[in-house]
Design a protein around this motif. Structure first.
Motif, mmCIF file in Angstrom:
data_model
loop_
_atom_site.group_PDB
_atom_site.id
_atom_site.type_symbol
_atom_site.label_atom_id
_atom_site.label_comp_id
_atom_site.label_asym_id
_atom_site.label_seq_id
_atom_site.Cartn_x
_atom_site.Cartn_y
_atom_site.Cartn_z
ATOM 1 N N GLU A 158 17.462 44.852 70.793
ATOM 2 C CA GLU A 158 17.394 45.955 71.748
ATOM 3 C C GLU A 158 18.770 46.255 72.335
ATOM 4 O OE1 GLU A 158 14.989 47.241 75.848
ATOM 5 O OE2 GLU A 158 14.607 45.296 74.888
ATOM 6 N N THR A 159 19.509 45.196 72.673
ATOM 7 C CA THR A 159 20.845 45.372 73.245
ATOM 8 C C THR A 159 21.775 46.073 72.259
ATOM 9 O OG1 THR A 159 20.630 43.413 74.638
ATOM 10 C CG2 THR A 159 22.868 44.165 74.147
ATOM 11 N N LEU A 160 21.748 45.625 71.009
ATOM 12 C CA LEU A 160 22.636 46.203 70.001
ATOM 13 C C LEU A 160 22.276 47.651 69.687
ATOM 14 C CD1 LEU A 160 23.158 43.231 67.522
ATOM 15 C CD2 LEU A 160 24.926 44.413 68.823
ATOM 16 N N VAL A 161 21.001 47.925 69.525
ATOM 17 C CA VAL A 161 20.576 49.299 69.213
ATOM 18 C C VAL A 161 20.972 50.231 70.355
ATOM 19 C CG1 VAL A 161 18.581 50.807 68.890
ATOM 20 C CG2 VAL A 161 18.749 48.661 67.615
ATOM 21 N N ASP A 162 20.749 49.809 71.602
ATOM 22 C CA ASP A 162 21.129 50.637 72.753
ATOM 23 C C ASP A 162 22.642 50.862 72.783
ATOM 24 O OD1 ASP A 162 18.512 50.815 73.534
ATOM 25 O OD2 ASP A 162 18.664 49.319 75.139
ATOM 26 N N LEU A 163 23.419 49.802 72.545
ATOM 27 C CA LEU A 163 24.871 49.910 72.549
ATOM 28 C C LEU A 163 25.356 50.863 71.459
ATOM 29 C CD1 LEU A 163 27.780 49.040 73.268
ATOM 30 C CD2 LEU A 163 27.462 47.096 71.702
ATOM 31 N N LYS B 141 29.589 35.609 69.353
ATOM 32 C CA LYS B 141 28.751 35.789 70.536
ATOM 33 C C LYS B 141 29.234 34.854 71.636
ATOM 34 C CE LYS B 141 24.385 36.747 68.075
ATOM 35 N NZ LYS B 141 23.018 36.227 67.864
ATOM 36 N N PRO B 142 29.145 35.262 72.891
ATOM 37 C CA PRO B 142 28.766 36.607 73.343
ATOM 38 C C PRO B 142 29.906 37.582 73.060
ATOM 39 C CG PRO B 142 29.417 35.278 75.218
ATOM 40 C CD PRO B 142 29.421 34.358 74.031
ATOM 41 N N PHE B 143 29.594 38.735 72.500
ATOM 42 C CA PHE B 143 30.632 39.665 72.085
ATOM 43 C C PHE B 143 30.944 40.667 73.198
ATOM 44 C CE2 PHE B 143 26.479 41.035 70.467
ATOM 45 C CZ PHE B 143 26.335 42.260 71.090
ATOM 46 N N ASP B 144 32.174 41.146 73.163
ATOM 47 C CA ASP B 144 32.580 42.221 74.054
ATOM 48 C C ASP B 144 32.132 43.542 73.424
ATOM 49 O OD1 ASP B 144 34.595 43.135 76.361
ATOM 50 O OD2 ASP B 144 34.919 44.405 74.611
ATOM 51 N N ASN B 145 31.414 44.353 74.172
ATOM 52 C CA ASN B 145 30.865 45.594 73.619
ATOM 53 C C ASN B 145 31.937 46.486 73.017
ATOM 54 O OD1 ASN B 145 28.373 44.713 74.471
ATOM 55 N ND2 ASN B 145 28.178 46.176 76.147
ATOM 56 N N ARG B 146 33.050 46.645 73.731
ATOM 57 C CA ARG B 146 34.102 47.529 73.234
ATOM 58 C C ARG B 146 34.744 46.987 71.966
ATOM 59 N NH1 ARG B 146 37.591 48.118 78.621
ATOM 60 N NH2 ARG B 146 37.075 45.885 78.592
ATOM 61 N N GLU B 147 34.893 45.658 71.898
ATOM 62 C CA GLU B 147 35.485 45.061 70.701
ATOM 63 C C GLU B 147 34.569 45.260 69.500
ATOM 64 O OE1 GLU B 147 36.990 40.801 68.843
ATOM 65 O OE2 GLU B 147 36.042 40.854 70.822
ATOM 66 N N ILE C 224 33.515 48.002 64.327
ATOM 67 C CA ILE C 224 32.633 48.832 63.513
ATOM 68 C C ILE C 224 33.358 50.099 63.070
ATOM 69 C CG2 ILE C 224 30.586 50.312 63.599
ATOM 70 C CD1 ILE C 224 29.302 48.151 65.407
ATOM 71 N N ARG C 225 34.023 50.749 64.014
ATOM 72 C CA ARG C 225 34.721 51.992 63.677
ATOM 73 C C ARG C 225 35.861 51.741 62.693
ATOM 74 N NH1 ARG C 225 34.371 54.302 69.850
ATOM 75 N NH2 ARG C 225 32.371 55.398 69.583
ATOM 76 N N ALA C 226 36.541 50.603 62.830
ATOM 77 C CA ALA C 226 37.622 50.270 61.905
ATOM 78 C C ALA C 226 37.084 50.082 60.489
ATOM 79 C CB ALA C 226 38.348 49.011 62.372
ATOM 80 N N LEU C 227 35.955 49.384 60.360
ATOM 81 C CA LEU C 227 35.359 49.178 59.048
ATOM 82 C C LEU C 227 34.864 50.489 58.443
ATOM 83 C CD1 LEU C 227 33.367 45.848 59.505
ATOM 84 C CD2 LEU C 227 35.378 46.232 58.077
ATOM 85 N N LEU C 228 34.291 51.356 59.257
ATOM 86 C CA LEU C 228 33.814 52.641 58.757
ATOM 87 C C LEU C 228 34.978 53.509 58.307
ATOM 88 C CD1 LEU C 228 30.965 53.463 61.312
ATOM 89 C CD2 LEU C 228 30.731 52.622 58.959
#
Length: 245
Positions: free
Chosen positions: A20-25, A106-112, A117-121
């Motif tokens: 739930e946390t990841l999907v919301d983020l 974990k625990p991961f920083d949301n911005r990191e 993710i954006r770098a890989l994309l």
């Protein structure tokens, strides 16, 4: 006004709160996202939709995240991030040897996490990586060097007589970088960036391990390499006449 197609990310985690946390983020960060609890459901979703990236928890209750990544990598070049609470050098080397594009502790920083993710994309888009699991319709990108043919599209390495040489995901990624940058000295940090994208906590020893293993697979004499030459104090150079065909 045209709708912008948002990248869709698949999360594989058996903890409902984490899902739930990841999907919301992810959705708040401009992505579309779905979550599944296991490898079987992951495979079914990937057959149904063309996801842009997969996030897999390393320690699922009944499955090994690295093994799921390995299975997925045999079907697709889709970027894969592993969520881990360990983050050791051994984990990184194992991931590099199998299938993983990045590790996030974990625990991961949301911005990191979003930045990685954006770098890989971006890297996937720049390489022309297909979002679908099927690549049979793509024109094959092949490179010849010595007695070898490297097929980047099919992710295959073959000898002149057609005999395949099996490479791990990490070995293939390293050879691809060497072939595309032949006769240029590349230091270890650059090799890490080119093969592992934004994984900032990787160690240069990882590259040395991969180079040693790759030499054993493509060199006639690994102790006196013809292709992968060490440039003392500078890095490595792929000394080969590479021809695209």
């Amino acid at each position: 006004m045209l709708d912008v197609v948002k990248p869709e990310i698949l999360v594989v985690d058996d903890d409902p709160e984490v899902c739930e946390t990841l999907v919301d983020l992810l959705e708040a960060s401009g992505f579309r996202a779905q979550a599944v609890p296991d490898g079987l459901t992951m495979a079914a979703r990937l057959d149904q939709r063309a996801f842009s990236l997969v996030i897999i928890d390393l320690r699922l209750k009944k499955e090994d995240g690295i093994e799921l990544a390995r299975q997925l990598r045999t079907r697709s070049r889709i970027p894969i991030i592993i969520l881990t609470g360990q983050g050791t050098a051994a984990d990184r080397i194992l991931g590099l040897e199998t299938a993983v594009d990045d590790f996030v502790a974990k625990p991961f920083d949301n911005r990191e996490l979003v930045a990685r993710i954006r770098a890989l994309l971006r890297r996937a888009a720049e390489s022309g990586m297909p979002r679908s699991l099927r690549t049979d319709r793509l024109s094959h990108e092949r490179y010849l060097f010595g007695d070898w043919t490297l097929n980047i599209t099919a992710r295959e390495l073959r000898q002149r007589d057609g005999t395949p040489r099996e490479l791990t995901h990490g070995e293939f990624a390293l050879l691809e970088v060497f072939v595309l940058h032949a006769n240029r000295v590349i230091d270890r940090e650059q090799l890490l960036l080119k093969t592992r994208s934004a994984q900032s906590d990787a160690v240069s020893r990882t590259i040395d391990v991969l180079v040693s293993r790759l030499r054993r697979k493509i060199e006639d004499d690994p102790d006196n390499p013809r292709f992968i030459c060490t440039e003392r104090g500078a890095g490595y150079r792929f000394a080969a006449n590479v021809v695209r065909c």
